[in-house]
Enzyme design. Structure first.
Site, PDB file in Angstrom:
ATOM      1  N   TYR A 124     -27.633   6.609 -44.748  1.00  0.00           N
ATOM      2  CA  TYR A 124     -28.816   6.339 -45.556  1.00  0.00           C
ATOM      3  C   TYR A 124     -28.897   7.357 -46.691  1.00  0.00           C
ATOM      4  CZ  TYR A 124     -33.448   5.420 -47.180  1.00  0.00           C
ATOM      5  OH  TYR A 124     -34.497   5.101 -47.996  1.00  0.00           O
ATOM      6  N   GLN A 181     -37.428   0.489 -43.034  1.00  0.00           N
ATOM      7  CA  GLN A 181     -36.841  -0.838 -42.802  1.00  0.00           C
ATOM      8  C   GLN A 181     -35.311  -0.819 -42.903  1.00  0.00           C
ATOM      9  OE1 GLN A 181     -39.041   0.037 -45.099  1.00  0.00           O
ATOM     10  NE2 GLN A 181     -38.682  -0.893 -47.076  1.00  0.00           N
ATOM     11  N   ASN A 204     -37.335  10.549 -46.291  1.00  0.00           N
ATOM     12  CA  ASN A 204     -38.707  11.043 -46.204  1.00  0.00           C
ATOM     13  C   ASN A 204     -39.200  10.952 -44.758  1.00  0.00           C
ATOM     14  OD1 ASN A 204     -39.343   8.367 -45.715  1.00  0.00           O
ATOM     15  ND2 ASN A 204     -40.051   7.960 -47.796  1.00  0.00           N
ATOM     16  N   SER A 228     -35.871  20.705 -46.242  1.00  0.00           N
ATOM     17  CA  SER A 228     -34.755  21.614 -46.510  1.00  0.00           C
ATOM     18  C   SER A 228     -35.228  23.062 -46.673  1.00  0.00           C
ATOM     19  CB  SER A 228     -34.077  21.130 -47.785  1.00  0.00           C
ATOM     20  OG  SER A 228     -32.736  21.438 -47.749  1.00  0.00           O
ATOM     21  N   GLU A 317     -31.656  26.858 -42.203  1.00  0.00           N
ATOM     22  CA  GLU A 317     -30.647  25.840 -42.499  1.00  0.00           C
ATOM     23  C   GLU A 317     -29.517  26.474 -43.344  1.00  0.00           C
ATOM     24  OE1 GLU A 317     -32.033  22.864 -45.199  1.00  0.00           O
ATOM     25  OE2 GLU A 317     -30.314  21.559 -44.878  1.00  0.00           O
ATOM     26  N   GLU A 405     -21.136  16.305  -0.066  1.00  0.00           N
ATOM     27  CA  GLU A 405     -22.204  15.581  -0.795  1.00  0.00           C
ATOM     28  C   GLU A 405     -22.574  14.285  -0.051  1.00  0.00           C
ATOM     29  OE1 GLU A 405     -21.339  15.011  -4.995  1.00  0.00           O
ATOM     30  OE2 GLU A 405     -21.930  17.071  -5.446  1.00  0.00           O
ATOM     31  N   HIS A 410     -16.301   8.159  -1.866  1.00  0.00           N
ATOM     32  CA  HIS A 410     -15.555   9.075  -2.728  1.00  0.00           C
ATOM     33  C   HIS A 410     -14.406   9.724  -1.945  1.00  0.00           C
ATOM     34  CE1 HIS A 410     -19.162   8.755  -5.187  1.00  0.00           C
ATOM     35  NE2 HIS A 410     -18.626   9.502  -6.139  1.00  0.00           N
TER      36      HIS A 410
HETATM   37  N1  HSO Z   1     -29.586  21.414 -50.191  1.00  0.00           N
HETATM   38  C1  HSO Z   1     -29.619  20.046 -49.748  1.00  0.00           C
HETATM   39  C2  HSO Z   1     -28.396  19.259 -50.091  1.00  0.00           C
HETATM   40  C3  HSO Z   1     -28.258  18.901 -51.539  1.00  0.00           C
HETATM   41  N2  HSO Z   1     -28.475  19.756 -52.554  1.00  0.00           N
HETATM   42  C4  HSO Z   1     -27.880  17.730 -52.098  1.00  0.00           C
HETATM   43  C5  HSO Z   1     -28.208  19.115 -53.693  1.00  0.00           C
HETATM   44  N3  HSO Z   1     -27.870  17.896 -53.426  1.00  0.00           N
HETATM   45  C6  HSO Z   1     -29.843  20.027 -48.236  1.00  0.00           C
HETATM   46  O1  HSO Z   1     -28.947  20.769 -47.525  1.00  0.00           O
END
Ligand code: HSO
Ligand code: ZN
Length: 425
Positions: A124, A181, A204, A228, A317, A405, A410
């Site tokens: 996606y 969807q 989102n 992020s 992250e 067991e 078995h």
């Molecule tokens: N920092 C984003 C990834 C991304 N940055 C795509 C630019 N384009 C999430 O790790």
């Protein structure tokens, strides 16, 4: 950004807390959408496209001609850049392939694992303000290397760079659908969209909620996703302008993005904050970045060991170590999605082109999850083979354990064979 000086460890939890996401409410809105797509297929997808995106879709797939034209709409420089990134990402991910190794655990008892690409996967790519064609590379390349037979891409955006990247990674089935969807379509299948076994990609809150809901029904997903984030650890050798540019590259993603600056130097910290104020005004996405900065923090700590404890507690992250001798610190980082070393390794290198994957665990999930890699697109099937000699060697161990067991069948499955071997019948 809020400046916090020498916070006591008891306050770290509150200090590092991510904004709470009201998932339950969103799931309630998303559930009927999933249901409707499940029972009405393409008709439901067209209905939602009209209702939510105000577009009338005659067909849901992107015709081959449109895919072909995309290439001609891009500048040669952008195409070169995409191809360079493609080649680096392929190199890094191809090296993750492991040749199966046969292990003889006892004489005559041989075990190994084989990797098989997940047959059908879905990617996606959100629409919205930034056309994330880099994510097409980050997900499409490992899918291609893993040998996934069917790779489906859904995106409400038909940006030519998305279509070009899709073609580069060998994706032939692209659908112009978005939102919850689209996740439902890939999870259940419709007349046009094939059903897949695993769904990847950002989105989102509605998309995330849809992924979490279909995951409960047995469709695999890449990982739970949140906004992020980046943490930068800057020592006195850091360049405040570089640090600010890194913080802003994450802040510009969206108003929910999180940035955290940690430093042992008050002067670097305050200069970096000033730089952030200055640089943010030059951004086309100033609005998003400013909102993200409102809930972001700059923390002054006593020494390097306190900085590392704080950063491990946060489990970012992305973690940038903008310090002297950064590589020496790598072993001390135990929680992070991806680490960037030194003053000349910006996060954007990993976001686009150095070779590592940019789909990474957010929201503290880096404590227990890894980012996307070749492994995310394969299953490992174990195989074993036992010879007659092997069964004689391991038989008593199995029978002893099975009996303990109370699982008679078995035990018998071994015994019956050993008896035959003894009598030769
Ligand atoms: N920092 C984003 C990834 C991304 N940055 C795509 C630019 N384009 C999430 O790790
Ligand atoms: Zn980014």
């Amino acid at each position: 950004m809020q400046l916090i000086r020498y916070p006591e460890p008891e306050t770290w939890d509150t200090l590092l807390a991510r904004p709470v996401q009201q998932m339950a409410q969103i799931e309630q809105l998303v559930q009927p959408i999933l249901q409707h797509v499940r029972s009405h297929g393409d008709a439901a997808l067209k209905e939602y496209a009209l209702k939510f995106d105000n577009v009338r879709l005659d067909r849901l797939d992107v015709p081959m001609e449109v895919m072909e034209v995309a290439e001609r709409q891009l500048s040669p420089a952008l195409k070169d850049a995409i191809r360079q990134a493609y080649s680096n990402i392929v190199k890094f991910h191809a090296a993750q392939r492991q040749a199966p190794e046969k292990i003889e655990t006892m004489p005559g008892v041989t075990c190994w694992r084989k990797s098989v690409g997940i047959e059908k996967v879905g990617i996606y790519i959100p629409g919205g303000t930034a056309p994330l064609f880099s994510t097409v590379l980050m997900l499409g390349i490992p899918a291609q290397l893993a040998g996934c037979k069917e790779v489906v891409l859904c995106s409400p955006s038909q940006h030519p760079a998305i279509l070009y990247a899709a073609k580069l990674v060998g994706i032939t089935r692209v659908y112009t659908i978005g939102g919850a969807q689209a996740i439902a379509a890939m999870a259940y299948g419709t007349e046009s969209v094939p059903q897949v076994y695993k769904i990847f990609g950002p989105g989102n809150q509605f998309v995330t909620a849809a992924k979490m809901l279909v995951a409960k029904e047995g469709v695999a997903i890449d990982m739970p996703a949140g906004p992020s984030e980046v943490a930068v650890y800057a020592d006195e050798t850091a360049n405040p302008a570089f640090v600010a540019s890194d913080l802003l590259s994450q802040a510009e993603h969206g108003k929910d993005s999180q940035v955290l600056l940690v430093s042992t130097s008050e002067s670097v910290l305050t200069q970096a904050m000033d730089e952030v104020e200055k640089q943010v005004r030059e951004l086309s996405r100033e609005d998003f970045a400013t909102q993200a900065l409102e809930h972001s923090k700059a923390v002054l700590v006593r020494d390097s060991s306190e900085a590392l404890d704080l950063l491990n507690a946060y489990a970012a992250e992305h973690l940038i170590l903008s310090v002297e001798n950064a590589e020496a610190l790598v072993d001390k980082i135990i929680n992070a999605g991806s680490i960037f070393l030194g003053h000349y390794t910006p996060e954007s290198a990993g976001d686009y082109a150095s070779g590592t994957n940019h789909t990474l665990p957010t929201n503290g999930y880096a404590r227990a999850y890894s980012g996307v890699s070749l492994d995310s697109f394969v299953k490992k099937i174990t195989v074993q083979s036992i010879s007659k000699e092997g069964l004689k060697n391991i038989g008593s161990t199995i029978m002893e354990m099975a009996a303990a067991e109370s699982l008679d069948a078995h035990r018998r499955a071994v015994e019956i064979r050993l008896e035959q071997l003894e009598t030769g019948e």
